[in-house]
Design a protein around this motif. Structure first.
Motif, PDB file in Angstrom:
ATOM      1  N   GLY A   1       0.752  -1.242  -0.114  1.00 53.60           N
ATOM      2  CA  GLY A   1       0.070   0.024  -0.131  1.00 53.60           C
ATOM      3  C   GLY A   1       0.862   1.093  -0.114  1.00 53.60           C
ATOM      4  N   GLY A   2       0.282   2.308   0.890  1.00 58.05           N
ATOM      5  CA  GLY A   2       1.108   3.614   0.640  1.00 58.05           C
ATOM      6  C   GLY A   2       0.351   4.366  -0.549  1.00 58.05           C
ATOM      7  N   LYS A   3      -0.013   5.700  -0.196  1.00 57.54           N
ATOM      8  CA  LYS A   3      -0.792   6.185  -1.238  1.00 57.54           C
ATOM      9  C   LYS A   3      -0.127   6.500  -2.545  1.00 57.54           C
ATOM     10  CE  LYS A   3      -3.176   9.003   2.400  1.00 57.54           C
ATOM     11  NZ  LYS A   3      -4.312   8.258   2.416  1.00 57.54           N
ATOM     12  N   GLY A   4       1.122   6.812  -2.549  1.00 60.06           N
ATOM     13  CA  GLY A   4       2.016   6.905  -3.697  1.00 60.06           C
ATOM     14  C   GLY A   4       1.903   5.614  -4.642  1.00 60.06           C
ATOM     15  N   ALA A   5       2.357   4.641  -3.901  1.00 57.16           N
ATOM     16  CA  ALA A   5       2.359   3.158  -4.719  1.00 57.16           C
ATOM     17  C   ALA A   5       1.140   2.887  -5.110  1.00 57.16           C
ATOM     18  CB  ALA A   5       2.951   2.215  -3.740  1.00 57.16           C
ATOM     19  N   ASN A   6       0.016   3.165  -4.383  1.00 57.66           N
ATOM     20  CA  ASN A   6      -1.511   2.446  -4.999  1.00 57.66           C
ATOM     21  C   ASN A   6      -1.851   3.460  -5.995  1.00 57.66           C
ATOM     22  OD1 ASN A   6      -1.656   0.983  -2.633  1.00 57.66           O
ATOM     23  ND2 ASN A   6      -2.646   2.601  -1.378  1.00 57.66           N
ATOM     24  N   GLU A   7      -1.551   4.863  -5.968  1.00 57.01           N
ATOM     25  CA  GLU A   7      -1.704   5.752  -7.100  1.00 57.01           C
ATOM     26  C   GLU A   7      -1.119   5.437  -8.305  1.00 57.01           C
ATOM     27  OE1 GLU A   7      -2.753   9.725  -4.699  1.00 57.01           O
ATOM     28  OE2 GLU A   7      -1.044   9.580  -5.541  1.00 57.01           O
ATOM     29  N   ALA A   8       0.260   4.916  -8.520  1.00 54.33           N
ATOM     30  CA  ALA A   8       1.117   4.657  -9.440  1.00 54.33           C
ATOM     31  C   ALA A   8       0.409   3.236  -9.974  1.00 54.33           C
ATOM     32  CB  ALA A   8       2.419   4.432  -9.024  1.00 54.33           C
ATOM     33  N   VAL A   9       0.178   2.283  -9.323  1.00 54.07           N
ATOM     34  CA  VAL A   9      -0.352   1.144  -9.636  1.00 54.07           C
ATOM     35  C   VAL A   9      -1.687   1.230 -10.555  1.00 54.07           C
ATOM     36  CG1 VAL A   9      -1.343  -1.266  -8.925  1.00 54.07           C
ATOM     37  CG2 VAL A   9       1.046  -0.402  -8.234  1.00 54.07           C
ATOM     38  N   ALA A  10      -2.372   2.009  -9.792  1.00 56.66           N
ATOM     39  CA  ALA A  10      -3.924   2.593 -10.262  1.00 56.66           C
ATOM     40  C   ALA A  10      -3.709   3.016 -11.661  1.00 56.66           C
ATOM     41  CB  ALA A  10      -4.744   3.245  -9.428  1.00 56.66           C
ATOM     42  N   ALA A  11      -2.807   4.105 -11.835  1.00 56.90           N
ATOM     43  CA  ALA A  11      -2.451   4.662 -13.230  1.00 56.90           C
ATOM     44  C   ALA A  11      -2.109   3.659 -14.257  1.00 56.90           C
ATOM     45  CB  ALA A  11      -1.616   5.711 -12.762  1.00 56.90           C
ATOM     46  N   ALA A  12      -1.183   2.838 -13.645  1.00 57.06           N
ATOM     47  CA  ALA A  12      -0.632   1.745 -14.693  1.00 57.06           C
ATOM     48  C   ALA A  12      -1.612   0.853 -15.200  1.00 57.06           C
ATOM     49  CB  ALA A  12       0.543   1.114 -14.133  1.00 57.06           C
ATOM     50  N   LYS A  13      -2.260   0.377 -14.102  1.00 56.66           N
ATOM     51  CA  LYS A  13      -3.472  -0.636 -14.485  1.00 56.66           C
ATOM     52  C   LYS A  13      -4.494  -0.004 -15.355  1.00 56.66           C
ATOM     53  CE  LYS A  13      -4.204  -4.115 -11.560  1.00 56.66           C
ATOM     54  NZ  LYS A  13      -4.529  -4.700 -10.284  1.00 56.66           N
ATOM     55  N   ALA A  14      -4.664   1.477 -15.365  1.00 58.87           N
ATOM     56  CA  ALA A  14      -5.784   1.859 -16.200  1.00 58.87           C
ATOM     57  C   ALA A  14      -5.655   1.852 -17.415  1.00 58.87           C
ATOM     58  CB  ALA A  14      -5.727   3.617 -15.760  1.00 58.87           C
ATOM     59  N   GLY A  15      -4.503   1.261 -18.055  1.00 63.67           N
ATOM     60  CA  GLY A  15      -4.322   0.924 -19.239  1.00 63.67           C
ATOM     61  C   GLY A  15      -3.712   2.066 -20.421  1.00 63.67           C
ATOM     62  N   GLY A  16      -2.801   1.445 -20.908  1.00 63.29           N
ATOM     63  CA  GLY A  16      -1.934   2.317 -22.259  1.00 63.29           C
ATOM     64  C   GLY A  16      -1.398   3.706 -21.546  1.00 63.29           C
ATOM     65  N   VAL A  17      -1.066   3.828 -20.203  1.00 60.57           N
ATOM     66  CA  VAL A  17      -0.473   5.024 -19.803  1.00 60.57           C
ATOM     67  C   VAL A  17       1.052   4.758 -19.011  1.00 60.57           C
ATOM     68  CG1 VAL A  17      -0.962   6.997 -18.276  1.00 60.57           C
ATOM     69  CG2 VAL A  17      -2.859   5.995 -19.563  1.00 60.57           C
ATOM     70  N   PRO A  18       1.993   4.576 -19.834  1.00 61.58           N
ATOM     71  CA  PRO A  18       3.170   4.316 -19.226  1.00 61.58           C
ATOM     72  C   PRO A  18       3.377   5.247 -17.926  1.00 61.58           C
ATOM     73  CG  PRO A  18       3.891   4.426 -21.769  1.00 61.58           C
ATOM     74  CD  PRO A  18       2.051   5.089 -21.241  1.00 61.58           C
ATOM     75  N   THR A  19       3.770   4.624 -16.795  1.00 65.25           N
ATOM     76  CA  THR A  19       3.418   5.319 -15.573  1.00 65.25           C
ATOM     77  C   THR A  19       4.829   5.104 -14.764  1.00 65.25           C
ATOM     78  OG1 THR A  19       1.481   4.843 -15.255  1.00 65.25           O
ATOM     79  CG2 THR A  19       2.633   5.430 -13.300  1.00 65.25           C
ATOM     80  N   ALA A  20       5.499   5.974 -14.095  1.00 64.59           N
ATOM     81  CA  ALA A  20       6.746   5.792 -13.548  1.00 64.59           C
ATOM     82  C   ALA A  20       6.568   6.295 -12.202  1.00 64.59           C
ATOM     83  CB  ALA A  20       7.837   6.733 -13.939  1.00 64.59           C
ATOM     84  N   PHE A  21       7.410   6.034 -11.175  1.00 70.99           N
ATOM     85  CA  PHE A  21       7.257   6.108  -9.674  1.00 70.99           C
ATOM     86  C   PHE A  21       8.488   6.614  -8.991  1.00 70.99           C
ATOM     87  CE2 PHE A  21       6.144   3.964  -5.421  1.00 70.99           C
ATOM     88  CZ  PHE A  21       5.553   5.063  -4.821  1.00 70.99           C
ATOM     89  N   VAL A  22       8.526   7.848  -8.332  1.00 71.77           N
ATOM     90  CA  VAL A  22       9.363   8.495  -7.565  1.00 71.77           C
ATOM     91  C   VAL A  22       9.157   8.046  -6.216  1.00 71.77           C
ATOM     92  CG1 VAL A  22      10.736  10.592  -6.997  1.00 71.77           C
ATOM     93  CG2 VAL A  22       9.711  10.111  -9.411  1.00 71.77           C
ATOM     94  N   SER A  23      10.041   7.428  -5.379  1.00 67.58           N
ATOM     95  CA  SER A  23       9.548   6.988  -4.167  1.00 67.58           C
ATOM     96  C   SER A  23      10.687   6.376  -3.313  1.00 67.58           C
ATOM     97  CB  SER A  23       8.425   6.009  -4.074  1.00 67.58           C
ATOM     98  OG  SER A  23       8.403   6.015  -2.650  1.00 67.58           O
ATOM     99  N   ALA A  24      10.631   5.893  -2.224  1.00 69.08           N
ATOM    100  CA  ALA A  24      11.806   5.044  -1.432  1.00 69.08           C
ATOM    101  C   ALA A  24      11.201   4.149  -0.646  1.00 69.08           C
ATOM    102  CB  ALA A  24      12.538   6.492  -0.758  1.00 69.08           C
ATOM    103  N   TRP A  25      12.019   3.043  -0.488  1.00 72.45           N
ATOM    104  CA  TRP A  25      11.759   2.082   0.526  1.00 72.45           C
ATOM    105  C   TRP A  25      13.017   1.220   0.717  1.00 72.45           C
ATOM    106  CZ3 TRP A  25       8.510   0.648  -4.114  1.00 72.45           C
ATOM    107  CH2 TRP A  25       9.264  -0.055  -5.232  1.00 72.45           C
ATOM    108  N   GLY A  26      13.159   0.532   1.890  1.00 73.61           N
ATOM    109  CA  GLY A  26      14.148   0.009   2.523  1.00 73.61           C
ATOM    110  C   GLY A  26      14.774  -1.263   1.754  1.00 73.61           C
TER     111      GLY A  26
END
Ligand code: RIB
Length: 319
Positions: free
Chosen positions: A46-71
């Motif tokens: 989860g996490g708001k950013g990760a959820n949004e990036a996945v939602a955008a990518a799964k929406a179809g036909g829209v190449p999506t990139a994520f700027v974030s950080a994890w351990g």
């Protein structure tokens, strides 16, 4: 409302948080000092950013990139698998020497939630040269406020320089600098957040929703107010306010529904949709998310959203 940038790389760039959610189903809300026994508990990406990036990518036909950080921990690996599986580019996700963000999400039998975030790596999300490079070719940049506000401001300014649409989901609500609001093209805010923001910026808020939206439009020209089961109110620049209804659904879990809305809205805007049409698709996607447990796992595929839009019904899970 397209601001078209012909040299596209990633059409949507999401700048934001990534958390593993420890989701605990509770029989009722505990009062202060009371203990309750959980009905169930599960870990979800989860996490708001990760959820949004996945939602955008799964929406179809829209190449999506994520700027974030994890351990470098197992939670970071879980998140990496989650976003990569959806096709999100993670070249601008930093691996840092601190724990991955963690959210304690309590969900009651009606699907309502209470969330506490332990930010961890999210505090280390900055707009690196790599992130700025991604934004320079984006159509839409989407951010929320679970990472440092200075990072969101940098993303907003990079989006403006690129001629991209900058969408801010003002959640969770923090002190939002006017400089940031000045760089926002579309503001998405919950009803509660709308009241808080109006109070913060104007010292008061009007009691009816329409006046509240019009007041917020003094800050940002286009405002979307999400209202849970009541749907969303859309105030696009220079247009009448329109309401979009949630599809008929028995909510299982509200977690991630708002993020699904934001990600799908960003993807549709990147495809050139008007704000109201983008909000219709986003509401259909959020309705599906409401019918499924967890944040990340509840985000629907494009085909499911298409079925929901054409039938007006939430489809059953396809896998
Ligand atoms: O909006 C839902 C999200 O908020 C959860 O996935 C949780 O991680 C918090 O960031």
């Amino acid at each position: 409302m397209a601001k078209d940038n012909p040299s596209k790389g990633f059409r949507v760039v999401v700048v934001g948080s990534a958390n593993v959610d420890l989701e605990v189903r509770v029989p009722h809300w505990a009062d202060p000092g009371e203990s309750v026994i959980a009905l169930a508990a599960e870990r979800f990406p989860g996490g708001k950013g990760a959820n949004e990036a996945v939602a955008a990518a799964k929406a179809g036909g829209v190449p999506t990139a994520f700027v974030s950080a994890w351990g470098h921990d197992t939670d970071g690996k879980l998140l990496e698998k989650f976003v990569k599986k959806a096709g999100v580019d993670i070249t601008a996700v930093k691996k840092v020497d601190c724990p991955t963000g963690l959210a304690i999400v309590m969900v009651d039998p009606h699907g309502a939630n209470v969330v506490t975030v332990i930010p961890g790596a999210n505090e280390r999300v900055h707009l690196t040269a790599q992130g700025a490079e991604l934004i320079s070719t984006a159509s839409v940049v989407l951010a929320q406020l679970e990472v440092p506000v200075a990072t969101v401001l940098d993303a907003a300014q990079a989006a403006r320089a690129a001629g991209a649409i900058f969408v801010l989901n003002a959640a969770p609500m923090v002190d939002v600098p006017r400089e940031l609001l000045d760089a926002v093209d579309v503001l998405i805010v919950s009803e509660h957040g709308a009241h808080e923001l109006a109070k913060q910026q104007f010292g008061m808020y009007p009691s009816d929703e329409g006046s509240l939206l019009r007041a917020l439009q003094r800050l940002v020209k286009s405002v979307v107010m999400t209202r849970g089961a009541e749907g969303a109110m859309v105030a696009a620049a220079g247009q009448d306010i329109e309401t979009v209804q949630v599809l008929p659904v028995e909510p299982i879990d509200h977690t991630g529904a708002g993020d699904t809305f934001n990600g799908v809205l960003a993807a549709r805007l990147a495809q050139g949709a008007t704000l109201i049409d983008a909000a219709r698709a986003a509401t259909a996607a959020a309705s599906i998310s409401l019918s499924r447990p967890g944040a990340g796992p509840s985000i629907p595929a494009a085909a499911e959203v298409a079925v929901a839009l054409s039938t007006g019904q939430v489809p059953p899970p396809s896998d």
